[in-house]
Design an enzyme around this catalytic site. Structure first.
Site, PDB file in Angstrom:
ATOM      1  N   HIS A   1      -1.881 -27.383  18.773  1.00  0.00           N
ATOM      2  CA  HIS A   1      -1.233 -28.513  18.091  1.00  0.00           C
ATOM      3  C   HIS A   1       0.230 -28.642  18.519  1.00  0.00           C
ATOM      4  O   HIS A   1       1.148 -28.713  17.700  1.00  0.00           O
ATOM      5  CB  HIS A   1      -1.375 -28.362  16.571  1.00  0.00           C
ATOM      6  CG  HIS A   1      -2.771 -28.584  16.092  1.00  0.00           C
ATOM      7  ND1 HIS A   1      -3.212 -29.793  15.592  1.00  0.00           N
ATOM      8  CD2 HIS A   1      -3.851 -27.769  16.083  1.00  0.00           C
ATOM      9  CE1 HIS A   1      -4.497 -29.702  15.280  1.00  0.00           C
ATOM     10  NE2 HIS A   1      -4.903 -28.490  15.572  1.00  0.00           N
ATOM     11  N   TYR A  42       0.307 -17.009  14.914  1.00  0.00           N
ATOM     12  CA  TYR A  42       1.446 -17.893  14.663  1.00  0.00           C
ATOM     13  C   TYR A  42       2.776 -17.171  14.859  1.00  0.00           C
ATOM     14  O   TYR A  42       3.725 -17.741  15.396  1.00  0.00           O
ATOM     15  CB  TYR A  42       1.371 -18.456  13.242  1.00  0.00           C
ATOM     16  CG  TYR A  42       0.316 -19.507  13.032  1.00  0.00           C
ATOM     17  CD1 TYR A  42      -0.735 -19.686  13.930  1.00  0.00           C
ATOM     18  CD2 TYR A  42       0.337 -20.328  11.914  1.00  0.00           C
ATOM     19  CE1 TYR A  42      -1.715 -20.634  13.730  1.00  0.00           C
ATOM     20  CE2 TYR A  42      -0.645 -21.292  11.696  1.00  0.00           C
ATOM     21  CZ  TYR A  42      -1.658 -21.435  12.610  1.00  0.00           C
ATOM     22  OH  TYR A  42      -2.632 -22.376  12.404  1.00  0.00           O
TER      23      TYR A  42
END
Length: 329
Positions: free
Chosen positions: A34, A298
């Protein structure tokens, strides 16, 4: 936001970051998944029922939010009208205090499916794409096939898209009652999508252009729901749906009234590392193995992003990447 206490999780997460970067040719300074996104800000106003389920502070008080809308893949230039730019993503940060350093986040995307139950499974899928055995992988992994085959219509707007939080979480009330939930983020404007004919006339930046136009006129609002688990509903497997008739509780309204400028957004794009694990009193992670894995991916990707040279905001442009990689990602 620390690395996992599990050595194997850290190793797999590192391999996932490396493999995703290689698959998409992600430039330094961008997210490995993303990569194309834009940030908006606003407030969350809880319902009275939210506080009965969880003692988390944002369920009892109006709270500032930072929201990132995004397109799929690690390609920051992927066109908005490219089928491979789906599913769309939303990340919501509830700013709880301490100059923004205290927060809790939710992460969701625009399909009710995820291809694998574990990070190791997702890495195997990426490796299958790379070595040309993805067809066999999809045959052997029904959840991955369901993710790929699920219709993913183009939205009219990021603000008319429904987003699914697939991981389960445990709400703890003031009285100590435990309730397992999954999240839904539903547009107040209603779900609105485009036909294949409509999308042919759209520009490569239509979604991000529309987002700016829409927010210049009025705020974007979402209802934040919790789907309530019943006995026997799995909390450790994102690939298994709970029955559609499970109760949904309205937790409150997310109202976005400011879209960051591209320069502001670019700075926050590099800085903010959203966290799949709640880390707030009143919400606990479930036994879902993907939570620790996603959080570790992440943080590894985020630290690399922060250490990269200054990035530039990229819009439009046809991505130069193998379609087989995109279709299965």
């Amino acid at each position: 936001m620390p690395l996992s206490e599990n050595k194997q999780t850290n190793e797999t997460a590192g391999n996932l970051v490396k493999t995703l970067k290689g698959a998409f040719g992600t430039p330094p300074g961008y997210r490995v998944a993303h990569a194309r996104g834009r940030i908006a800000t606003g407030t969350f106003t809880p319902t009275s029922e939210a506080a009965t389920l969880s003692k988390a502070q944002h369920f009892s008080n109006e709270t500032p939010v930072i929201v990132r809308f995004s397109s799929s893949t690690g390609i920051p230039s992927i066109p908005d009208n490219d089928p491979n730019s789906m599913p769309r993503g939303i990340a919501v940060r509830f700013v709880l205090g301490n100059n923004g350093h205290k927060h809790t986040d939710i992460i969701a995307h625009s399909t009710p499916h995820f291809p694998t139950r574990t990070g190791e499974g997702f890495l195997s899928m990426l490796q299958a794409i790379g070595n040309g055995t993805i067809g066999k992988f999809l045959e052997d992994t029904p959840s991955a096939a369901a993710f790929v085959q699920e219709p993913k219509p183009f939205p009219v707007s990021f603000g008319t898209q429904k987003y699914y939080g697939l991981n389960a979480f445990e709400f703890i009330s003031e009285a100590g009652k435990s309730t397992f939930v999954r999240y839904l983020v539903v547009p107040v404007a209603g779900l609105q999508t485009l036909s294949e004919a409509d999308i042919k006339d759209k520009s490569t930046s239509y979604l991000f252009d529309e987002l700016a136009d829409r927010m210049a006129k009025e705020p974007i609002e979402f209802k934040y729901f919790a789907q309530i688990a019943e006995e026997g509903d799995p909390t450790d497997d994102v690939t298994k749906h709970w029955p559609a008739d499970r109760k949904q509780v309205d937790l409150g309204t997310i109202k976005l009234d400011k879209l960051e400028s591209e320069s502001e957004s670019l700075g926050d794009e590099k800085k903010i590392i959203f966290d799949p694990i709640p880390r707030v009193d009143g919400i606990e992670p479930s036994d879902d193995p993907l939570l620790d894995m996603r959080a570790t991916v992440y943080i590894i990707g985020g630290k690399e992003r922060r250490a990269a040279p200054e990035a530039k905001m990229v819009n439009g442009g046809k991505a130069n990447v193998d379609d087989d990689v995109l279709k299965a990602a």
